[in-house]
Design a protein around this motif. Structure first.
Motif, PDB file in Angstrom:
ATOM      1  N   GLY A   1     -13.650  44.967  15.616  1.00  0.00           N
ATOM      2  CA  GLY A   1     -14.065  45.564  16.882  1.00  0.00           C
ATOM      3  C   GLY A   1     -14.416  47.022  16.649  1.00  0.00           C
ATOM      4  N   THR A   2     -15.186  47.622  17.560  1.00  0.00           N
ATOM      5  CA  THR A   2     -15.615  49.018  17.341  1.00  0.00           C
ATOM      6  C   THR A   2     -15.496  49.891  18.583  1.00  0.00           C
ATOM      7  OG1 THR A   2     -17.921  48.473  17.838  1.00  0.00           O
ATOM      8  CG2 THR A   2     -17.236  48.330  15.511  1.00  0.00           C
TER       9      THR A   2
ATOM     10  N   TYR B   1     -20.403  51.569  24.140  1.00  0.00           N
ATOM     11  CA  TYR B   1     -19.355  52.153  23.289  1.00  0.00           C
ATOM     12  C   TYR B   1     -19.791  53.479  22.661  1.00  0.00           C
ATOM     13  CZ  TYR B   1     -16.910  47.597  23.447  1.00  0.00           C
ATOM     14  OH  TYR B   1     -16.266  46.445  23.830  1.00  0.00           O
TER      15      TYR B   1
ATOM     16  N   LYS C   1     -23.437  44.060  23.285  1.00  0.00           N
ATOM     17  CA  LYS C   1     -23.361  43.662  24.694  1.00  0.00           C
ATOM     18  C   LYS C   1     -24.296  44.515  25.532  1.00  0.00           C
ATOM     19  CE  LYS C   1     -18.443  43.100  23.814  1.00  0.00           C
ATOM     20  NZ  LYS C   1     -18.050  44.264  22.973  1.00  0.00           N
TER      21      LYS C   1
ATOM     22  N   ASN D   1     -18.735  42.005  30.473  1.00  0.00           N
ATOM     23  CA  ASN D   1     -17.962  41.806  31.704  1.00  0.00           C
ATOM     24  C   ASN D   1     -18.789  41.123  32.799  1.00  0.00           C
ATOM     25  OD1 ASN D   1     -15.918  43.000  30.340  1.00  0.00           O
ATOM     26  ND2 ASN D   1     -15.913  44.909  31.481  1.00  0.00           N
TER      27      ASN D   1
ATOM     28  N   GLN E   1     -15.979  35.991  25.228  1.00  0.00           N
ATOM     29  CA  GLN E   1     -15.045  36.969  24.668  1.00  0.00           C
ATOM     30  C   GLN E   1     -14.042  37.344  25.759  1.00  0.00           C
ATOM     31  OE1 GLN E   1     -14.733  41.432  22.737  1.00  0.00           O
ATOM     32  NE2 GLN E   1     -16.724  40.416  22.634  1.00  0.00           N
TER      33      GLN E   1
ATOM     34  N   MET F   1     -10.650  39.597  22.280  1.00  0.00           N
ATOM     35  CA  MET F   1     -10.583  41.059  22.304  1.00  0.00           C
ATOM     36  C   MET F   1      -9.123  41.502  22.451  1.00  0.00           C
ATOM     37  SD  MET F   1     -11.609  42.025  26.271  1.00  0.00           S
ATOM     38  CE  MET F   1     -13.125  41.121  26.501  1.00  0.00           C
TER      39      MET F   1
ATOM     40  N   PRO G   1      -6.425  42.084  20.602  1.00  0.00           N
ATOM     41  CA  PRO G   1      -5.290  41.307  20.073  1.00  0.00           C
ATOM     42  C   PRO G   1      -4.010  42.139  19.972  1.00  0.00           C
ATOM     43  CG  PRO G   1      -6.792  41.907  18.303  1.00  0.00           C
ATOM     44  CD  PRO G   1      -7.482  42.265  19.587  1.00  0.00           C
ATOM     45  N   LEU G   2      -4.180  43.480  19.834  1.00  0.00           N
ATOM     46  CA  LEU G   2      -3.016  44.374  19.729  1.00  0.00           C
ATOM     47  C   LEU G   2      -2.830  45.186  21.007  1.00  0.00           C
ATOM     48  CD1 LEU G   2      -3.880  45.737  16.139  1.00  0.00           C
ATOM     49  CD2 LEU G   2      -2.433  43.776  16.715  1.00  0.00           C
TER      50      LEU G   2
ATOM     51  N   ALA H   1       1.666  44.315  13.073  1.00  0.00           N
ATOM     52  CA  ALA H   1       0.259  44.042  13.423  1.00  0.00           C
ATOM     53  C   ALA H   1      -0.148  42.674  12.865  1.00  0.00           C
ATOM     54  CB  ALA H   1      -0.644  45.141  12.868  1.00  0.00           C
TER      55      ALA H   1
ATOM     56  N   ILE I   1     -10.968  40.358  16.945  1.00  0.00           N
ATOM     57  CA  ILE I   1     -11.716  41.516  16.427  1.00  0.00           C
ATOM     58  C   ILE I   1     -10.933  42.819  16.614  1.00  0.00           C
ATOM     59  CG2 ILE I   1     -14.055  40.567  16.566  1.00  0.00           C
ATOM     60  CD1 ILE I   1     -14.186  41.761  19.448  1.00  0.00           C
TER      61      ILE I   1
ATOM     62  N   GLU J   1      -4.657  45.440   5.670  1.00  0.00           N
ATOM     63  CA  GLU J   1      -3.476  44.907   6.368  1.00  0.00           C
ATOM     64  C   GLU J   1      -3.867  43.811   7.360  1.00  0.00           C
ATOM     65  OE1 GLU J   1      -1.318  47.941   8.489  1.00  0.00           O
ATOM     66  OE2 GLU J   1      -0.218  46.461   9.673  1.00  0.00           O
TER      67      GLU J   1
HETATM   68  N1  LIG Z   1     -14.931  43.856  27.996  1.00  0.00           N
HETATM   69  C1  LIG Z   1     -15.140  43.691  26.713  1.00  0.00           C
HETATM   70  O1  LIG Z   1     -16.104  43.056  26.313  1.00  0.00           O
HETATM   71  C2  LIG Z   1     -14.158  44.274  25.733  1.00  0.00           C
HETATM   72  C3  LIG Z   1     -13.051  44.982  26.197  1.00  0.00           C
HETATM   73  C4  LIG Z   1     -12.139  45.489  25.278  1.00  0.00           C
HETATM   74  C5  LIG Z   1     -12.348  45.276  23.912  1.00  0.00           C
HETATM   75  N2  LIG Z   1     -13.459  44.600  23.480  1.00  0.00           N
HETATM   76  C6  LIG Z   1     -13.704  44.412  22.013  1.00  0.00           C
HETATM   77  O2  LIG Z   1     -12.497  44.001  21.408  1.00  0.00           O
HETATM   78  C7  LIG Z   1     -12.186  44.904  20.341  1.00  0.00           C
HETATM   79  C8  LIG Z   1     -10.690  45.005  20.162  1.00  0.00           C
HETATM   80  O3  LIG Z   1     -10.075  45.574  21.314  1.00  0.00           O
HETATM   81  P1  LIG Z   1      -9.472  47.053  21.335  1.00  0.00           P
HETATM   82  O4  LIG Z   1     -10.151  47.857  20.280  1.00  0.00           O
HETATM   83  O5  LIG Z   1      -9.523  47.557  22.732  1.00  0.00           O
HETATM   84  O6  LIG Z   1      -7.949  46.840  21.023  1.00  0.00           O
HETATM   85  P2  LIG Z   1      -7.122  46.280  19.774  1.00  0.00           P
HETATM   86  O7  LIG Z   1      -8.025  45.783  18.707  1.00  0.00           O
HETATM   87  O8  LIG Z   1      -6.095  45.400  20.353  1.00  0.00           O
HETATM   88  O9  LIG Z   1      -6.403  47.589  19.259  1.00  0.00           O
HETATM   89  C9  LIG Z   1      -7.085  48.600  18.602  1.00  0.00           C
HETATM   90  C10 LIG Z   1      -6.094  49.690  18.287  1.00  0.00           C
HETATM   91  O10 LIG Z   1      -5.089  49.153  17.430  1.00  0.00           O
HETATM   92  C11 LIG Z   1      -4.819  50.046  16.375  1.00  0.00           C
HETATM   93  N3  LIG Z   1      -4.601  49.235  15.157  1.00  0.00           N
HETATM   94  C12 LIG Z   1      -5.461  48.389  14.550  1.00  0.00           C
HETATM   95  N4  LIG Z   1      -4.883  47.820  13.482  1.00  0.00           N
HETATM   96  C13 LIG Z   1      -3.623  48.308  13.426  1.00  0.00           C
HETATM   97  C14 LIG Z   1      -2.539  48.125  12.546  1.00  0.00           C
HETATM   98  N5  LIG Z   1      -2.635  47.290  11.515  1.00  0.00           N
HETATM   99  N6  LIG Z   1      -1.388  48.804  12.781  1.00  0.00           N
HETATM  100  C15 LIG Z   1      -1.284  49.659  13.828  1.00  0.00           C
HETATM  101  N7  LIG Z   1      -2.286  49.890  14.704  1.00  0.00           N
HETATM  102  C16 LIG Z   1      -3.451  49.215  14.499  1.00  0.00           C
HETATM  103  C17 LIG Z   1      -6.024  50.933  16.228  1.00  0.00           C
HETATM  104  O11 LIG Z   1      -5.602  52.250  15.968  1.00  0.00           O
HETATM  105  P3  LIG Z   1      -5.997  52.998  14.574  1.00  0.00           P
HETATM  106  O12 LIG Z   1      -7.399  53.462  14.765  1.00  0.00           O
HETATM  107  O13 LIG Z   1      -4.998  54.079  14.474  1.00  0.00           O
HETATM  108  O14 LIG Z   1      -5.876  51.963  13.484  1.00  0.00           O
HETATM  109  C18 LIG Z   1      -6.684  50.873  17.597  1.00  0.00           C
HETATM  110  O15 LIG Z   1      -6.338  51.995  18.371  1.00  0.00           O
HETATM  111  C19 LIG Z   1     -12.865  46.202  20.755  1.00  0.00           C
HETATM  112  O16 LIG Z   1     -12.967  47.113  19.692  1.00  0.00           O
HETATM  113  C20 LIG Z   1     -14.152  45.680  21.302  1.00  0.00           C
HETATM  114  O17 LIG Z   1     -15.049  45.391  20.230  1.00  0.00           O
HETATM  115  C21 LIG Z   1     -14.348  44.080  24.367  1.00  0.00           C
END
Ligand SMILES: NC(=O)c1ccc[n+]([C@@H]2O[C@H](COP(=O)([O-])OP(=O)(O)OC[C@H]3O[C@@H](n4cnc5c(N)ncnc54)[C@H](OP(=O)(O)O)[C@@H]3O)[C@@H](O)[C@H]2O)c1
Length: 270
Positions: free
Chosen positions: A17-18, A54, A77, A109, A158, A186, A188-189, A216, A233, A244
């Motif tokens: 994810g980005t 983004y 998107k 969305n 998604q 989306m 996952p953490l 994680a 992602i 990791e």
């Molecule tokens: N409406 C939509 O379509 C929508 C909404 C939300 C998200 N998304 C997509 O889904 C993707 C994932 O969601 P998200 O980025 O919101 O949340 P996420 O993947 O659940 O969490 C990302 C955060 O987790 C941390 N992280 C990642 N790997 C880690 C690890 N091994 N240990 C500790 N911390 C870790 C990262 O911080 P560090 O940078 O410090 O590693 C980052 O701040 C997005 O990037 C986007 O592409 C789509």
């Protein structure tokens, strides 16, 4: 790394994810993102998700994948009201990614989806877009998403799915499975909260024999151990986290008792 079908693609179960993490423009900030892409290649991650909304993320993906575009499936998107505005935004996504083909274009969305869907269908028919998807973040949106799924007009959805947010288990995941629609997970953490903001150290002891070394990895393995999930992602700004996170995509399916443990342990520490 395990690979699964997302529509007609064979994608790594752990993608990239980005959101926020790739919203950078300075050379000093782009360098670690280039290392993230290097590490994705080294660990078999072949899918990157971005969005027009983004910030500089699409452009950063375009810059850091330059010369190796063909090693990744790229998703983005559209998120804007109106047909012409949508077309313009999509044209910018092609320019930002520096590509003439986008593997998956999603309606962010579900915003103005009735307007954008015909545009995406035309791009798919012209061979410029590989697949069409929609994204949704809130439970209220799921009935509408499931209607579009049943219409046969989309290839992927998604949605959020993690140890705490499990609403999609009831209807959406079974329907995706039944219809053969790819599921991208989306958050996952939960934006990193379930790792970084726990009020204590989670107990990893019961997971050691399973091959999980960090929390994680436990959370990511929990997500992809649901066979209805095609890919998740997680985003990161830190290259070492790719190594990791990718390991969770190489583990066996997590047994149900361990999944229950990971969920209960997270809830206990929230
Ligand atoms: N409406 C939509 O379509 C929508 C909404 C939300 C998200 N998304 C997509 O889904 C993707 C994932 O969601 P998200 O980025 O919101 O949340 P996420 O993947 O659940 O969490 C990302 C955060 O987790 C941390 N992280 C990642 N790997 C880690 C690890 N091994 N240990 C500790 N911390 C870790 C990262 O911080 P560090 O940078 O410090 O590693 C980052 O701040 C997005 O990037 C986007 O592409 C789509």
């Amino acid at each position: 790394m395990e690979y699964r079908k997302l529509g007609n693609l064979d994608v790594s179960v752990i993608g990239l994810g980005t959101l926020r993490s790739f919203d950078v423009t300075e050379p000093a900030d782009l360098e670690p993102r280039r290392q993230i892409i290097d590490n994705c290649l080294a660990h078999g991650i072949n899918f990157i998700d971005s969005a027009a909304m983004y910030g500089a993320s699409e452009k950063a993906v375009g810059i850091t994948t330059e010369g190796r575009r063909d090693r990744f499936y790229l998703a983005t998107k559209v998120r804007i009201e109106g047909k012409e505005a949508g077309k313009r935004q999509i044209a910018e996504s092609f320019a930002n990614f520096n590509t003439d083909y986008i593997d998956l274009l999603q309606i962010h969305n579900m915003i103005d989806w009735q307007t954008h869907l015909p545009t995406l269908e035309r791009l798919k028919a012209e061979g410029k877009v590989g697949m069409i998807g929609v994204t949704a973040m809130v439970n209220d949106a799921y009935p509408g998403v499931m209607d579009v799924m049943r219409s046969g007009r989309i290839d992927t959805v998604q949605v959020p799915y993690n140890v705490v947010q499990r609403e999609v288990e009831a209807e959406l995941l079974p329907l995706a499975h039944e219809l053969g629609i790819g599921v991208m997970v989306m958050e996952p953490l939960k934006k990193g909260r379930y790792v970084k903001e726990l009020k204590g150290e989670p107990d990893l002891t019961p997971l050691k024999g399973f091959g999980v070394k960090t929390w994680a990895q436990a959370l990511l393995s929990w997500v992809v151990s649901d066979p209805r999930v095609s890919i998740t992602i997680p985003a990161t700004s830190r290259p070492e986290r790719i190594t990791e996170n990718a390991l969770s995509g190489a583990l066996e399916t997590m047994p149900q008792e361990l999944r229950d443990f990971v969920r209960e342990e997270t809830v206990r520490l929230l």
